[in-house]
Design an enzyme around this catalytic site. Sequence first.
Site, short mmCIF file in Angstrom:
data_model
loop_
_atom_site.label_atom_id
_atom_site.label_comp_id
_atom_site.label_asym_id
_atom_site.label_seq_id
_atom_site.Cartn_x
_atom_site.Cartn_y
_atom_site.Cartn_z
N HIS A 9 0.84 -1.21 0.00
CA HIS A 9 0.00 0.00 0.00
C HIS A 9 0.88 1.25 0.00
O HIS A 9 0.58 2.24 -0.70
CB HIS A 9 -0.91 0.02 1.24
CG HIS A 9 -1.91 -1.10 1.29
ND1 HIS A 9 -2.01 -1.96 2.35
CD2 HIS A 9 -2.85 -1.49 0.40
CE1 HIS A 9 -2.98 -2.84 2.12
NE2 HIS A 9 -3.51 -2.57 0.94
N LYS B 293 -15.79 -8.69 3.89
CA LYS B 293 -14.65 -9.03 4.75
C LYS B 293 -14.96 -9.00 6.24
O LYS B 293 -15.77 -8.19 6.69
CB LYS B 293 -13.50 -8.04 4.49
CG LYS B 293 -12.83 -8.26 3.15
CD LYS B 293 -11.57 -7.43 3.04
CE LYS B 293 -10.87 -7.71 1.71
NZ LYS B 293 -9.78 -6.77 1.46
N ARG C 190 -1.87 -5.86 -8.32
CA ARG C 190 -0.67 -6.71 -8.26
C ARG C 190 -0.61 -7.72 -9.39
O ARG C 190 0.46 -8.07 -9.86
CB ARG C 190 -0.65 -7.49 -6.93
CG ARG C 190 -0.44 -6.63 -5.72
CD ARG C 190 -0.78 -7.37 -4.46
NE ARG C 190 -2.20 -7.73 -4.47
CZ ARG C 190 -2.88 -8.20 -3.43
NH1 ARG C 190 -2.26 -8.40 -2.29
NH2 ARG C 190 -4.15 -8.47 -3.53
N SER D 42 -2.68 -8.17 2.44
CA SER D 42 -3.10 -8.04 3.84
C SER D 42 -3.64 -9.37 4.37
O SER D 42 -3.44 -9.71 5.53
CB SER D 42 -4.18 -6.96 3.97
OG SER D 42 -3.68 -5.71 3.60
O1 PNS Z 1 -9.10 -3.22 0.39
P1 PNS Z 1 -10.39 -3.63 -0.21
O2 PNS Z 1 -11.12 -4.59 0.72
O3 PNS Z 1 -10.25 -4.16 -1.60
O4 PNS Z 1 -11.28 -2.30 -0.27
C1 PNS Z 1 -12.53 -2.35 -0.87
C2 PNS Z 1 -13.34 -1.05 -0.68
C3 PNS Z 1 -13.54 -0.73 0.78
C4 PNS Z 1 -12.60 0.10 -1.36
C5 PNS Z 1 -14.68 -1.33 -1.41
O5 PNS Z 1 -15.29 -2.47 -0.86
C6 PNS Z 1 -15.63 -0.15 -1.37
O6 PNS Z 1 -15.45 0.78 -2.14
N1 PNS Z 1 -16.61 -0.22 -0.45
C7 PNS Z 1 -17.62 0.83 -0.27
C8 PNS Z 1 -18.86 0.54 -1.17
C9 PNS Z 1 -18.57 0.96 -2.59
O7 PNS Z 1 -18.46 2.12 -2.90
N2 PNS Z 1 -18.37 -0.06 -3.49
C10 PNS Z 1 -17.90 0.19 -4.85
C11 PNS Z 1 -18.99 0.24 -5.86
S1 PNS Z 1 -19.90 -1.27 -5.96
#
Ligand code: PNS
Length: 156
Positions: free
Chosen positions: A17, A41, A90, A128
């Site tokens: 990150h 998650k 990645r 992670s």
């Molecule tokens: O590190 P991650 O788990 O890949 O992060 C994912 C995250 C938190 C960025 C994603 O799940 C997210 O954006 N959640 C909020 C809801 C949203 O806006 N979803 C995207 C459009 S469906």
Amino acid sequence: MTTAVFPGSFDPFTKGHAAVVRQALEIFDRVVIGIGENLAKNYLLPLEARRSLIAGLYAGEPRVDVEIYGGMTGDFALSKGARAIIRGVRNTTDFEYERTMESANRRLYPSIVTVMLFTPSDVADIASSTVREILAFGRDVDEFMPEGVDIRKYLR
Ligand code: PNS
């Protein structure tokens, strides 16, 4: 001033990150790291622990802010006046997931552009989820973490 948000779970924030943030700072004036909620998650670190770990890393970098947000990432980006959502990629597995999320965000928030940045190859193996698994077996994860971060300080 061009602002980007870098959203994620950051459970925990890793060297990978940090490499994405470094690249984002090459093209944006300001990067807001947003700790959001991925409904798929179960988290290891409490939200506030994730925030304080990242805030400590960027305490001396005025171009980086760290915030917790609820709700949609696109709304968070708009509230920060951001033009872009940054995501690190990645490998091809990440790509498929990111492609779908980019499409949804683009449909819902047409003014926001998703920018994918490739994680440098020396840290592209870091996830992670792997860090959480190693921690679950009581092993040390220092080599996955940004320099100087002691994850034990942040565990419940
Ligand atoms: O590190 P991650 O788990 O890949 O992060 C994912 C995250 C938190 C960025 C994603 O799940 C997210 O954006 N959640 C909020 C809801 C949203 O806006 N979803 C995207 C459009 S469906």
